[in-house]
Motif scaffolding. Structure first.
Motif, PDB file in Angstrom:
ATOM      1  N   TRP A  76       0.835  -1.202   0.000  1.00 22.52           N
ATOM      2  CA  TRP A  76       0.000   0.000   0.000  1.00 22.52           C
ATOM      3  C   TRP A  76       0.868   1.249   0.000  1.00 22.52           C
ATOM      4  O   TRP A  76       0.589   2.209  -0.731  1.00 22.52           O
ATOM      5  CB  TRP A  76      -0.911   0.004   1.231  1.00 22.52           C
ATOM      6  N   THR A  77       1.934   1.262   0.802  1.00 19.03           N
ATOM      7  CA  THR A  77       2.832   2.412   0.876  1.00 19.03           C
ATOM      8  C   THR A  77       3.453   2.713  -0.480  1.00 19.03           C
ATOM      9  O   THR A  77       3.525   3.872  -0.906  1.00 19.03           O
ATOM     10  CB  THR A  77       3.943   2.162   1.912  1.00 19.03           C
ATOM     11  N   ALA A  78       3.889   1.667  -1.179  1.00 17.67           N
ATOM     12  CA  ALA A  78       4.493   1.855  -2.499  1.00 17.67           C
ATOM     13  C   ALA A  78       3.476   2.428  -3.484  1.00 17.67           C
ATOM     14  O   ALA A  78       3.784   3.338  -4.265  1.00 17.67           O
ATOM     15  CB  ALA A  78       5.040   0.523  -3.012  1.00 17.67           C
ATOM     16  N   ALA A  79       2.242   1.922  -3.441  1.00 18.28           N
ATOM     17  CA  ALA A  79       1.200   2.398  -4.344  1.00 18.28           C
ATOM     18  C   ALA A  79       0.819   3.839  -4.022  1.00 18.28           C
ATOM     19  O   ALA A  79       0.581   4.650  -4.928  1.00 18.28           O
ATOM     20  CB  ALA A  79      -0.030   1.492  -4.246  1.00 18.28           C
ATOM     21  N   ALA A  80       0.747   4.176  -2.742  1.00 12.82           N
ATOM     22  CA  ALA A  80       0.409   5.541  -2.335  1.00 12.82           C
ATOM     23  C   ALA A  80       1.497   6.527  -2.777  1.00 12.82           C
ATOM     24  O   ALA A  80       1.194   7.631  -3.236  1.00 12.82           O
ATOM     25  CB  ALA A  80       0.227   5.609  -0.822  1.00 12.82           C
ATOM     26  N   THR A  81       2.738   6.117  -2.649  1.00 13.42           N
ATOM     27  CA  THR A  81       3.854   6.969  -3.081  1.00 13.42           C
ATOM     28  C   THR A  81       3.796   7.216  -4.580  1.00 13.42           C
ATOM     29  O   THR A  81       4.008   8.346  -5.041  1.00 13.42           O
ATOM     30  CB  THR A  81       5.196   6.320  -2.694  1.00 13.42           C
ATOM     31  N   ARG A  82       3.496   6.168  -5.351  1.00 11.39           N
ATOM     32  CA  ARG A  82       3.379   6.326  -6.804  1.00 11.39           C
ATOM     33  C   ARG A  82       2.242   7.270  -7.173  1.00 11.39           C
ATOM     34  O   ARG A  82       2.292   7.959  -8.188  1.00 11.39           O
ATOM     35  CB  ARG A  82       3.148   4.968  -7.468  1.00 11.39           C
ATOM     36  N   ALA A  83       1.203   7.295  -6.328  1.00 14.41           N
ATOM     37  CA  ALA A  83       0.042   8.146  -6.585  1.00 14.41           C
ATOM     38  C   ALA A  83       0.276   9.595  -6.162  1.00 14.41           C
ATOM     39  O   ALA A  83      -0.604  10.436  -6.336  1.00 14.41           O
ATOM     40  CB  ALA A  83      -1.180   7.589  -5.866  1.00 14.41           C
ATOM     41  N   GLY A  84       1.452   9.880  -5.599  1.00 16.51           N
ATOM     42  CA  GLY A  84       1.751  11.234  -5.171  1.00 16.51           C
ATOM     43  C   GLY A  84       1.165  11.597  -3.823  1.00 16.51           C
ATOM     44  O   GLY A  84       0.971  12.772  -3.508  1.00 16.51           O
ATOM     45  N   ILE A  85       0.880  10.591  -3.020  1.00 14.37           N
ATOM     46  CA  ILE A  85       0.288  10.801  -1.700  1.00 14.37           C
ATOM     47  C   ILE A  85       1.377  10.750  -0.634  1.00 14.37           C
ATOM     48  O   ILE A  85       2.152   9.802  -0.573  1.00 14.37           O
ATOM     49  CB  ILE A  85      -0.788   9.734  -1.415  1.00 14.37           C
ATOM     50  N   SER A  86       1.420  11.772   0.202  1.00 13.38           N
ATOM     51  CA  SER A  86       2.443  11.842   1.247  1.00 13.38           C
ATOM     52  C   SER A  86       1.886  11.680   2.651  1.00 13.38           C
ATOM     53  O   SER A  86       2.637  11.402   3.592  1.00 13.38           O
ATOM     54  CB  SER A  86       3.196  13.179   1.160  1.00 13.38           C
ATOM     55  N   SER A  87       0.576  11.881   2.817  1.00 10.58           N
ATOM     56  CA  SER A  87      -0.058  11.688   4.121  1.00 10.58           C
ATOM     57  C   SER A  87      -1.488  11.213   3.903  1.00 10.58           C
ATOM     58  O   SER A  87      -2.076  11.423   2.836  1.00 10.58           O
ATOM     59  CB  SER A  87      -0.049  12.982   4.946  1.00 10.58           C
ATOM     60  N   ALA A  88      -2.021  10.559   4.926  1.00 10.76           N
ATOM     61  CA  ALA A  88      -3.367  10.005   4.771  1.00 10.76           C
ATOM     62  C   ALA A  88      -4.104   9.974   6.097  1.00 10.76           C
ATOM     63  O   ALA A  88      -3.494   9.833   7.163  1.00 10.76           O
ATOM     64  CB  ALA A  88      -3.286   8.596   4.190  1.00 10.76           C
ATOM     65  N   LEU A  89      -5.423  10.099   5.995  1.00 12.82           N
ATOM     66  CA  LEU A  89      -6.296   9.966   7.154  1.00 12.82           C
ATOM     67  C   LEU A  89      -7.476   9.095   6.713  1.00 12.82           C
ATOM     68  O   LEU A  89      -8.263   9.487   5.851  1.00 12.82           O
ATOM     69  CB  LEU A  89      -6.797  11.337   7.622  1.00 12.82           C
ATOM     70  N   ILE A  90      -7.562   7.904   7.293  1.00 11.97           N
ATOM     71  CA  ILE A  90      -8.611   6.962   6.919  1.00 11.97           C
ATOM     72  C   ILE A  90      -9.602   6.871   8.073  1.00 11.97           C
ATOM     73  O   ILE A  90      -9.226   6.540   9.201  1.00 11.97           O
ATOM     74  CB  ILE A  90      -8.038   5.561   6.610  1.00 11.97           C
ATOM     75  N   LEU A  91     -10.873   7.151   7.796  1.00 10.29           N
ATOM     76  CA  LEU A  91     -11.914   7.156   8.819  1.00 10.29           C
ATOM     77  C   LEU A  91     -12.918   6.044   8.543  1.00 10.29           C
ATOM     78  O   LEU A  91     -13.380   5.878   7.407  1.00 10.29           O
ATOM     79  CB  LEU A  91     -12.635   8.506   8.823  1.00 10.29           C
TER      80      LEU A  91
END
Length: 227
Positions: A76-91
């Motif tokens: 998930w971390t690798a995919a998020a990085t590829r998507a240009g995401i640096s922080s996340a908040l999941i509710l």
């Protein structure tokens, strides 16, 4: 709902995952193709913050201040990085203490949600959950109305074809559905579309109802009075 959450939390991207009828996590809505691919990867791999919140976790929120430093879900971390995401908040979205899905907010910079209060996080999750529950209720009501229409049309076809009353026609639909592992709605739709039910015995009326016909003749009864 998603646009409101993005604006309130000042998020750059967002997405929603919903728990389906089979209790599995499914796609919801997304703000970009990159977020869609991230959620697709999470669901395919079976690991990530949304999966954890809706399966094994008792917590209502997963905060990831810096994605590249988070080692809990490597894929998930690798995919998020590829998507240009640096922080996340999941509710987690709950309705009556039962999870209905997750609201995922993403930032292009690290620590994008550090100043978001717990109260506001809870409020966003509740607002999203109510929106999902309302949409599902409306969808259910529409499906129920459509189902009744289908069944009514199918019953009418059987009544006309076999000259039987409404109750017997419905019993035929019901028993055919049970024998073939189908919903009554699906059986009705099949009959309407194909004008027949595959494998339906020719003597189905006799099997289901015996001599009960819609326009049955009354047999006169002779009563013998003893002298």
């Amino acid at each position: 709902m998603l646009e409101f959450a993005l604006e309130t939390a000042n998020a750059d991207f967002g997405g929603v995952n919903l728990i389906g009828r089979r209790r599995s996590l499914e796609y919801g809505g997304y703000t970009s193709h990159a977020v869609s691919e991230l959620h697709e990867t999470e669901l395919a791999m079976g690991e990530g913050p949304s999966v954890q919140l809706t399966t094994s976790s008792t917590s209502l929120c997963v905060a990831i201040p810096d994605v590249v430093r988070d080692l809990r879900w490597p894929a998930w971390t690798a995919a998020a990085t590829r998507a240009g995401i640096s922080s996340a908040l999941i509710l987690r979205m709950d309705v009556r203490k039962s999870a209905v899905g997750t609201l995922a907010l993403y930032g292009a910079q690290p620590r994008a949600f550090n100043t978001l209060s717990d109260t506001l996080r809870v409020s966003l999750a509740k607002h999203a959950a109510v929106a999902v529950a309302t949409a599902r209720h409306e969808e259910f009501m529409i499906e129920a109305v459509d189902s009744r229409k289908f069944v009514g049309q199918a019953v009418g076809i059987l009544m006309e074809r076999y000259d039987i009353d409404e109750s017997i026609a419905f019993r035929i639909l019901k028993e055919y559905s049970q024998d073939n592992n189908l919903r009554v709605h699906d059986t009705a739709e099949q009959l309407i579309m194909n004008r027949r039910l595959r494998g339906l015995p020719r003597d189905i009326v006799q099997q289901v109802s015996g001599t009960h016909k819609r326009r049955s003749l009354r047999v006169p009864v002779t009563v013998t009075i003893p002298p």
